[in-house]
Design a protein around this motif. Sequence first.
Motif, PDB file in Angstrom:
ATOM      1  N   ARG A 188      11.151   8.121   7.845  1.00 58.89           N
ATOM      2  CA  ARG A 188      11.006   8.783   6.536  1.00 58.89           C
ATOM      3  C   ARG A 188      10.555  10.226   6.667  1.00 58.89           C
ATOM      4  O   ARG A 188      10.393  10.931   5.676  1.00 58.89           O
ATOM      5  N   VAL A 189      10.346  10.691   7.910  1.00 62.03           N
ATOM      6  CA  VAL A 189       9.880  12.064   8.131  1.00 62.03           C
ATOM      7  C   VAL A 189      11.071  13.000   8.204  1.00 62.03           C
ATOM      8  O   VAL A 189      12.074  12.715   8.867  1.00 62.03           O
ATOM      9  N   ASN A 190      10.955  14.140   7.531  1.00 64.52           N
ATOM     10  CA  ASN A 190      11.957  15.199   7.650  1.00 64.52           C
ATOM     11  C   ASN A 190      11.521  16.106   8.807  1.00 64.52           C
ATOM     12  O   ASN A 190      10.703  16.998   8.632  1.00 64.52           O
ATOM     13  N   TRP A 191      12.072  15.847   9.988  1.00 65.72           N
ATOM     14  CA  TRP A 191      11.612  16.549  11.189  1.00 65.72           C
ATOM     15  C   TRP A 191      12.061  18.013  11.217  1.00 65.72           C
ATOM     16  O   TRP A 191      11.486  18.823  11.948  1.00 65.72           O
ATOM     17  N   ASP A 192      13.066  18.351  10.435  1.00 67.57           N
ATOM     18  CA  ASP A 192      13.597  19.716  10.453  1.00 67.57           C
ATOM     19  C   ASP A 192      12.972  20.613   9.390  1.00 67.57           C
ATOM     20  O   ASP A 192      13.246  21.805   9.332  1.00 67.57           O
ATOM     21  N   GLU A 193      12.148  20.047   8.530  1.00 67.42           N
ATOM     22  CA  GLU A 193      11.556  20.829   7.439  1.00 67.42           C
ATOM     23  C   GLU A 193      10.529  21.810   7.994  1.00 67.42           C
ATOM     24  O   GLU A 193       9.618  21.424   8.750  1.00 67.42           O
ATOM     25  N   PRO A 194      10.640  23.098   7.656  1.00 66.08           N
ATOM     26  CA  PRO A 194       9.651  24.071   8.153  1.00 66.08           C
ATOM     27  C   PRO A 194       8.292  23.841   7.519  1.00 66.08           C
ATOM     28  O   PRO A 194       8.175  23.217   6.460  1.00 66.08           O
ATOM     29  N   CYS A 198       2.856  13.616   8.009  1.00 65.34           N
ATOM     30  CA  CYS A 198       4.185  14.207   8.191  1.00 65.34           C
ATOM     31  C   CYS A 198       5.092  13.885   7.005  1.00 65.34           C
ATOM     32  O   CYS A 198       5.881  14.727   6.555  1.00 65.34           O
ATOM     33  N   ILE A 199       5.002  12.659   6.515  1.00 65.11           N
ATOM     34  CA  ILE A 199       5.823  12.258   5.372  1.00 65.11           C
ATOM     35  C   ILE A 199       5.430  13.055   4.128  1.00 65.11           C
ATOM     36  O   ILE A 199       6.286  13.517   3.360  1.00 65.11           O
ATOM     37  N   ARG A 200       4.137  13.258   3.941  1.00 66.90           N
ATOM     38  CA  ARG A 200       3.644  13.931   2.734  1.00 66.90           C
ATOM     39  C   ARG A 200       3.860  15.432   2.764  1.00 66.90           C
ATOM     40  O   ARG A 200       4.286  16.031   1.774  1.00 66.90           O
ATOM     41  N   SER A 201       3.568  16.069   3.908  1.00 70.88           N
ATOM     42  CA  SER A 201       3.552  17.539   3.912  1.00 70.88           C
ATOM     43  C   SER A 201       4.462  18.179   4.947  1.00 70.88           C
ATOM     44  O   SER A 201       4.431  19.393   5.135  1.00 70.88           O
ATOM     45  N   GLY A 202       5.250  17.376   5.662  1.00 75.77           N
ATOM     46  CA  GLY A 202       6.178  17.944   6.630  1.00 75.77           C
ATOM     47  C   GLY A 202       5.654  17.854   8.051  1.00 75.77           C
ATOM     48  O   GLY A 202       4.442  17.901   8.290  1.00 75.77           O
ATOM     49  N   ALA A 203       6.585  17.736   8.991  1.00 74.96           N
ATOM     50  CA  ALA A 203       6.207  17.525  10.385  1.00 74.96           C
ATOM     51  C   ALA A 203       5.658  18.784  11.038  1.00 74.96           C
ATOM     52  O   ALA A 203       4.723  18.720  11.842  1.00 74.96           O
ATOM     53  N   ALA A 204       6.215  19.939  10.696  1.00 75.33           N
ATOM     54  CA  ALA A 204       5.831  21.166  11.398  1.00 75.33           C
ATOM     55  C   ALA A 204       4.341  21.451  11.267  1.00 75.33           C
ATOM     56  O   ALA A 204       3.689  21.890  12.220  1.00 75.33           O
ATOM     57  N   GLY A 205       3.788  21.187  10.100  1.00 71.58           N
ATOM     58  CA  GLY A 205       2.377  21.471   9.891  1.00 71.58           C
ATOM     59  C   GLY A 205       1.451  20.567  10.670  1.00 71.58           C
ATOM     60  O   GLY A 205       0.262  20.876  10.846  1.00 71.58           O
ATOM     61  N   GLN A 206       1.956  19.433  11.161  1.00 76.08           N
ATOM     62  CA  GLN A 206       1.144  18.498  11.942  1.00 76.08           C
ATOM     63  C   GLN A 206       1.238  18.737  13.451  1.00 76.08           C
ATOM     64  O   GLN A 206       0.505  18.132  14.216  1.00 76.08           O
ATOM     65  N   ASN A 207       2.131  19.642  13.835  1.00 76.60           N
ATOM     66  CA  ASN A 207       2.313  19.956  15.258  1.00 76.60           C
ATOM     67  C   ASN A 207       1.258  20.972  15.698  1.00 76.60           C
ATOM     68  O   ASN A 207       1.550  22.123  15.998  1.00 76.60           O
ATOM     69  N   ARG A 208       0.017  20.522  15.744  1.00 80.13           N
ATOM     70  CA  ARG A 208      -1.099  21.441  15.973  1.00 80.13           C
ATOM     71  C   ARG A 208      -1.255  21.843  17.429  1.00 80.13           C
ATOM     72  O   ARG A 208      -2.009  22.745  17.742  1.00 80.13           O
ATOM     73  N   HIS A 209      -0.552  21.148  18.338  1.00 83.77           N
ATOM     74  CA  HIS A 209      -0.618  21.506  19.762  1.00 83.77           C
ATOM     75  C   HIS A 209       0.664  22.183  20.229  1.00 83.77           C
ATOM     76  O   HIS A 209       0.886  22.346  21.434  1.00 83.77           O
ATOM     77  N   ASP A 210       1.494  22.592  19.268  1.00 79.85           N
ATOM     78  CA  ASP A 210       2.707  23.370  19.564  1.00 79.85           C
ATOM     79  C   ASP A 210       3.606  22.703  20.601  1.00 79.85           C
ATOM     80  O   ASP A 210       4.046  23.331  21.578  1.00 79.85           O
ATOM     81  N   HIS A 211       3.902  21.433  20.392  1.00 84.86           N
ATOM     82  CA  HIS A 211       4.856  20.758  21.278  1.00 84.86           C
ATOM     83  C   HIS A 211       6.248  21.340  21.057  1.00 84.86           C
ATOM     84  O   HIS A 211       6.658  21.567  19.915  1.00 84.86           O
ATOM     85  N   GLU A 265      -5.966   4.369  18.550  1.00 85.56           N
ATOM     86  CA  GLU A 265      -4.802   5.186  18.892  1.00 85.56           C
ATOM     87  C   GLU A 265      -3.654   4.909  17.925  1.00 85.56           C
ATOM     88  O   GLU A 265      -2.944   5.824  17.485  1.00 85.56           O
ATOM     89  N   TYR A 266      -3.476   3.629  17.591  1.00 84.83           N
ATOM     90  CA  TYR A 266      -2.474   3.260  16.596  1.00 84.83           C
ATOM     91  C   TYR A 266      -2.809   3.853  15.233  1.00 84.83           C
ATOM     92  O   TYR A 266      -1.939   4.423  14.554  1.00 84.83           O
ATOM     93  N   ASP A 267      -4.064   3.758  14.815  1.00 88.66           N
ATOM     94  CA  ASP A 267      -4.466   4.296  13.508  1.00 88.66           C
ATOM     95  C   ASP A 267      -4.281   5.805  13.449  1.00 88.66           C
ATOM     96  O   ASP A 267      -3.860   6.352  12.419  1.00 88.66           O
ATOM     97  N   THR A 268      -4.583   6.489  14.542  1.00 90.37           N
ATOM     98  CA  THR A 268      -4.424   7.953  14.574  1.00 90.37           C
ATOM     99  C   THR A 268      -2.961   8.340  14.407  1.00 90.37           C
ATOM    100  O   THR A 268      -2.628   9.263  13.656  1.00 90.37           O
ATOM    101  N   LEU A 269      -2.077   7.650  15.093  1.00 87.55           N
ATOM    102  CA  LEU A 269      -0.652   7.969  14.984  1.00 87.55           C
ATOM    103  C   LEU A 269      -0.114   7.608  13.609  1.00 87.55           C
ATOM    104  O   LEU A 269       0.700   8.350  13.034  1.00 87.55           O
ATOM    105  N   ARG A 270      -0.570   6.502  13.055  1.00 84.36           N
ATOM    106  CA  ARG A 270      -0.129   6.133  11.708  1.00 84.36           C
ATOM    107  C   ARG A 270      -0.564   7.184  10.694  1.00 84.36           C
ATOM    108  O   ARG A 270       0.214   7.558   9.795  1.00 84.36           O
ATOM    109  N   ALA A 271      -1.782   7.711  10.838  1.00 84.61           N
ATOM    110  CA  ALA A 271      -2.254   8.766   9.932  1.00 84.61           C
ATOM    111  C   ALA A 271      -1.432  10.041  10.103  1.00 84.61           C
ATOM    112  O   ALA A 271      -1.113  10.730   9.121  1.00 84.61           O
TER     113      ALA A 271
END
Length: 423
Positions: free
Chosen positions: A414-420, A370-383, A359-365
Amino acid sequence: MTERELTPWSAAALARLAADAEWTRSGLEVAFARLIPDKATWLADRVLNLYPSPPFDEASIFVLLRDLPFIPEPSVSAQRPTRNSVKPWRFEVPRYETTGQLAQSLDLTVSEIEWFADQQGRLRTAPFPLQHYRSARLDKRQGIRLLEVPKPRLREIQRKILRRILDRIPPHPAAHGFRKARSPRTFAIPHSERDVVVSTDLRRFFPSIGFDRVVAIFEAVGYPRRVAANLAALCTTVTPAAELIGMDRPTAAKLRTTHLPQGAPTSPALANLAARQLDIRVSGLARSMGARYSRYADDLAFSGGADLKVDTLLWAVSQIAHDEGFAIHPDKTRVRRSHQRQQLTGLVVNSWPAVPREEYDTLRALLHNCIRSGAAGQNRHDHNDFRAHVYGRIARIGETNETRRAKLLSMASRVNWDEPASS
């Protein structure tokens, strides 16, 4: 042993025996006989005379026994119950003697109390705008879980009842769910580094707690029957027939009677109090078998040495649960030895309660992506609030491992949470 010889040590030992006993003359007499056989009958009569209903915790019993030498014995006439006898109040709760006082405290009229309490069941078949709850279905592996969420005005009434009354009544020490300073971690700690860990759960926990049991809780605190009934009615509901379509029959049968709604702010506290006698009896059973016991909502956990008689334990727990109006879920019973992964409420307890490594490894990945490509693209369950969702997962992991918490928080910063999301 004379009354004056109830020393603090013996009072503590007697309190432990009484806390695990059935709160009747015969039950207390048998319990006390283990320590003071010649005075057991006298002490059982004295305790029941002062506390006709069981106290809510072992500490209250200890205080009673400690102070007993200084409480004069009543005369024969005083021991006879009278029509006008008044129950003692317990805990620092508002003392509503009438429905009018209750209504005034809740900023309601008596008519509004009757409307929200709906003891006559007028709203069970009423159109949705008149009903007091909104329902939502959650699919589970085995059936459907029905959330019944009170509408805003009733929810505020229930929050007042929770803050003013229920939060002031302590549940049994074995209860870890829905309590301040308690958590899945504190629930799991007693079972770390044990040879055997046993887990099971109570089937249909909230729906199994009916109106009469909730009334009894408020009456035990000291409220008159009419006030207790109104308080109970404000905290319970009956599910409309239309919401029962597709439910399995046993669950539907529970929901079509008055029950605690899963989704009301008062239900968790009331459920803990309703399970108090279960906790007393099961903790006594576990102690007699050299095991440990704790409960988190409907999850029950036991642990012991390699010689723990698991079959005997589970059979006895099932019988106790049945006696107390609950039922054990046989499909959710697990027995794990020390060479297996011992897991409770998602925490591995073989050494010390901790979230599983994967569970820790999954969240770290996830944070790395998110750091590399932005947070929005990782929100696959539409939270709705992905950032809050991620930080909630960090908090869960960090509760049991400060090093992992610091690592994840550093990555999250280090994540830009507002980046589209990139197209």
